[in-house]
Scaffold this motif. Structure first.
Motif, PDB file in Angstrom:
ATOM      1  N   THR A 146       1.133  -1.495   0.024  1.00  0.00           N
ATOM      2  CA  THR A 146       0.029   0.351  -0.008  1.00  0.00           C
ATOM      3  C   THR A 146       1.362   1.325   0.122  1.00  0.00           C
ATOM      4  O   THR A 146       2.020   0.955   0.677  1.00  0.00           O
ATOM      5  N   LEU A 147       0.381   2.503  -0.365  1.00  0.00           N
ATOM      6  CA  LEU A 147       1.374   3.626  -1.141  1.00  0.00           C
ATOM      7  C   LEU A 147       1.125   4.428   0.473  1.00  0.00           C
ATOM      8  O   LEU A 147       0.011   5.149   0.297  1.00  0.00           O
ATOM      9  N   ASP A 148       2.307   4.841   0.833  1.00  0.00           N
ATOM     10  CA  ASP A 148       2.139   6.280   1.994  1.00  0.00           C
ATOM     11  C   ASP A 148       2.783   7.092   2.289  1.00  0.00           C
ATOM     12  O   ASP A 148       3.504   7.774   2.290  1.00  0.00           O
ATOM     13  N   TYR A 149       4.772   5.803   1.954  1.00  0.00           N
ATOM     14  CA  TYR A 149       5.619   6.715   2.216  1.00  0.00           C
ATOM     15  C   TYR A 149       6.721   6.559   0.761  1.00  0.00           C
ATOM     16  O   TYR A 149       6.313   5.548  -0.179  1.00  0.00           O
ATOM     17  N   LYS A 150       7.298   7.274   0.798  1.00  0.00           N
ATOM     18  CA  LYS A 150       8.386   7.552  -0.281  1.00  0.00           C
ATOM     19  C   LYS A 150       8.688   5.936  -0.549  1.00  0.00           C
ATOM     20  O   LYS A 150       9.211   5.464  -1.959  1.00  0.00           O
ATOM     21  N   LYS A 151       8.896   5.177   0.637  1.00  0.00           N
ATOM     22  CA  LYS A 151      10.157   3.344   0.307  1.00  0.00           C
ATOM     23  C   LYS A 151       8.543   3.085  -0.272  1.00  0.00           C
ATOM     24  O   LYS A 151       8.713   1.579  -0.993  1.00  0.00           O
ATOM     25  N   ASP A 152       7.567   3.128  -0.484  1.00  0.00           N
ATOM     26  CA  ASP A 152       7.224   2.259  -0.966  1.00  0.00           C
ATOM     27  C   ASP A 152       6.673   2.643  -2.273  1.00  0.00           C
ATOM     28  O   ASP A 152       6.796   1.424  -2.859  1.00  0.00           O
ATOM     29  N   TYR A 153       6.920   3.518  -2.743  1.00  0.00           N
ATOM     30  CA  TYR A 153       7.109   4.006  -3.908  1.00  0.00           C
ATOM     31  C   TYR A 153       8.051   3.423  -5.056  1.00  0.00           C
ATOM     32  O   TYR A 153       7.800   3.170  -6.168  1.00  0.00           O
ATOM     33  N   ILE A 154       9.752   3.138  -3.645  1.00  0.00           N
ATOM     34  CA  ILE A 154      10.582   3.211  -4.459  1.00  0.00           C
ATOM     35  C   ILE A 154      10.058   1.312  -4.462  1.00  0.00           C
ATOM     36  O   ILE A 154      10.390   1.014  -5.703  1.00  0.00           O
ATOM     37  N   PHE A 209       7.866  -0.248  -4.943  1.00  0.00           N
ATOM     38  CA  PHE A 209       6.574  -0.342  -6.253  1.00  0.00           C
ATOM     39  C   PHE A 209       6.714  -0.490  -7.656  1.00  0.00           C
ATOM     40  O   PHE A 209       6.768  -1.199  -8.900  1.00  0.00           O
ATOM     41  N   LYS A 210       8.031   0.701  -7.579  1.00  0.00           N
ATOM     42  CA  LYS A 210       8.861   0.736  -8.855  1.00  0.00           C
ATOM     43  C   LYS A 210       9.721  -0.561  -9.451  1.00  0.00           C
ATOM     44  O   LYS A 210      10.226  -0.692 -10.846  1.00  0.00           O
ATOM     45  N   LYS A 211      10.014  -0.805  -8.700  1.00  0.00           N
ATOM     46  CA  LYS A 211      11.487  -1.931  -8.254  1.00  0.00           C
ATOM     47  C   LYS A 211       9.887  -3.260  -8.791  1.00  0.00           C
ATOM     48  O   LYS A 211      10.302  -4.161 -10.192  1.00  0.00           O
ATOM     49  N   ILE A 212       9.180  -3.349  -8.647  1.00  0.00           N
ATOM     50  CA  ILE A 212       8.075  -4.109  -8.579  1.00  0.00           C
ATOM     51  C   ILE A 212       7.734  -4.110 -10.321  1.00  0.00           C
ATOM     52  O   ILE A 212       7.736  -5.634 -11.391  1.00  0.00           O
ATOM     53  N   PHE A 213       7.482  -3.305 -11.289  1.00  0.00           N
ATOM     54  CA  PHE A 213       6.803  -2.500 -12.233  1.00  0.00           C
ATOM     55  C   PHE A 213       8.042  -3.092 -12.899  1.00  0.00           C
ATOM     56  O   PHE A 213       7.744  -3.004 -14.108  1.00  0.00           O
ATOM     57  N   GLU A 214       9.306  -2.890 -12.577  1.00  0.00           N
ATOM     58  CA  GLU A 214      10.017  -3.104 -13.582  1.00  0.00           C
ATOM     59  C   GLU A 214      10.489  -4.911 -13.750  1.00  0.00           C
ATOM     60  O   GLU A 214      10.916  -4.727 -15.818  1.00  0.00           O
ATOM     61  N   ASN A 215       9.725  -5.675 -12.917  1.00  0.00           N
ATOM     62  CA  ASN A 215       9.255  -6.768 -13.535  1.00  0.00           C
ATOM     63  C   ASN A 215       8.076  -6.991 -14.047  1.00  0.00           C
ATOM     64  O   ASN A 215       8.004  -8.466 -14.382  1.00  0.00           O
ATOM     65  N   PHE A 216       7.016  -7.068 -13.932  1.00  0.00           N
ATOM     66  CA  PHE A 216       5.793  -6.538 -14.198  1.00  0.00           C
ATOM     67  C   PHE A 216       4.767  -5.437 -15.131  1.00  0.00           C
ATOM     68  O   PHE A 216       5.339  -4.564 -14.822  1.00  0.00           O
ATOM     69  N   SER A 217       4.102  -5.470 -15.942  1.00  0.00           N
ATOM     70  CA  SER A 217       2.823  -4.998 -16.359  1.00  0.00           C
ATOM     71  C   SER A 217       2.441  -4.818 -15.192  1.00  0.00           C
ATOM     72  O   SER A 217       1.286  -4.796 -14.596  1.00  0.00           O
TER      73      SER A 217
END
Length: 253
Positions: A193-201, A203-211
């Motif tokens: 779940t997205l609340d903090y900057k580290k969550d966002y980081i 998320f971006k890492k996961i989306f590097e591997n998935f659509s």
């Protein structure tokens, strides 16, 4: 059954500013939630506030030609109820725009359970950071929940902060069921779940591997195999939990 998803969203956020508009792979977080709904045949309705800064969310809704509703800023229970009333919804599922990895299969399965119950609660895994599904409401149950808010006579309905929704739902006497979750959900604690900057980081890492349309089952398997990636933000669950408890203190007093 027609599957309806109320995407609960507003641009104001204290911990991570305008998080719903942050972009990943050229899509904003709110756009990802909308597109996932459309792909899964879940009818999305943007459920936002009357605040001027949230007009950008209305523009996004119009861009995708989907319905939208503007309501109470702090009282999301009232916002859900007013939205359901306006569109004459018999039932709906709540989807937080903080949770772009929500599982459409879990959402649909939760909604199907409304054939036997009035309210389906998210699984323990989801509420503990897994963020795979939200609440499934019949109109009668959201109406009863809204009416129960008038017990708090010392706070105006629009000013009543219902962020800690479990407190209000636990008081509600309707036929409820806790969603068991999907067989492929992770057993260990996760934070998606997205609340903090580290969550966002993360998320971006996961989306590097998935659509954005990748199945939750595949994402879970990836996190299961990549402990270092998965563990980067788990400690934030405790910090978030403590801060959320402060929301309910004024009401309890």
């Amino acid at each position: 059954m027609k599957y309806i998803g109320l995407i609960t969203v507003r641009t104001q956020s204290s911990r991570l500013k305008k998080k719903c508009l942050l972009k990943i792979n050229n899509y904003s977080i709110i756009e990802i939630c909308i597109l996932k709904c459309l792909k899964a045949n879940i009818v999305p309705i943007i459920c936002t506030t009357n605040k001027k800064e949230d007009e950008i969310l209305i523009k996004i809704a119009k861009k995708f030609r989907i319905n939208y509703f503007k309501g109470s800023e702090k009282n999301k229970i009232k916002r859900w109820y007013d939205c359901a009333k306006k569109f004459k919804l018999k039932y709906f599922h709540t989807i937080d725009a903080d949770d772009p990895f929500f599982d459409p299969l879990a959402v649909i399965k939760s909604l199907e359970l409304l054939k036997s119950y009035d309210l389906i609660l998210p699984s323990k895994f989801s509420r503990n950071g897994g963020a795979s599904e939200g609440y499934s409401f019949k109109f009668s149950s959201i109406k009863n929940l809204y009416n129960s808010l008038f017990d708090f006579k010392f706070i105006k309905i629009n000013h009543l902060d219902t962020e800690m929704i479990d407190y209000f739902i636990n008081r509600l006497k309707v036929k409820k069921k806790l969603f068991r979750g999907m067989k492929y959900q992770l057993k260990k604690e996760t934070r998606l779940t997205l609340d903090y900057k580290k969550d966002y980081i993360l998320f971006k890492k996961i989306f590097e591997n998935f659509s954005i349309f990748s199945e939750r089952k595949d994402i879970n398997n990836f996190l299961k195999k990549n402990h270092k990636i998965r563990n980067k933000n788990i400690y934030l669950n405790k910090i978030w939990g403590k801060k959320q408890k402060n929301f309910i203190k004024p009401i309890l007093k």
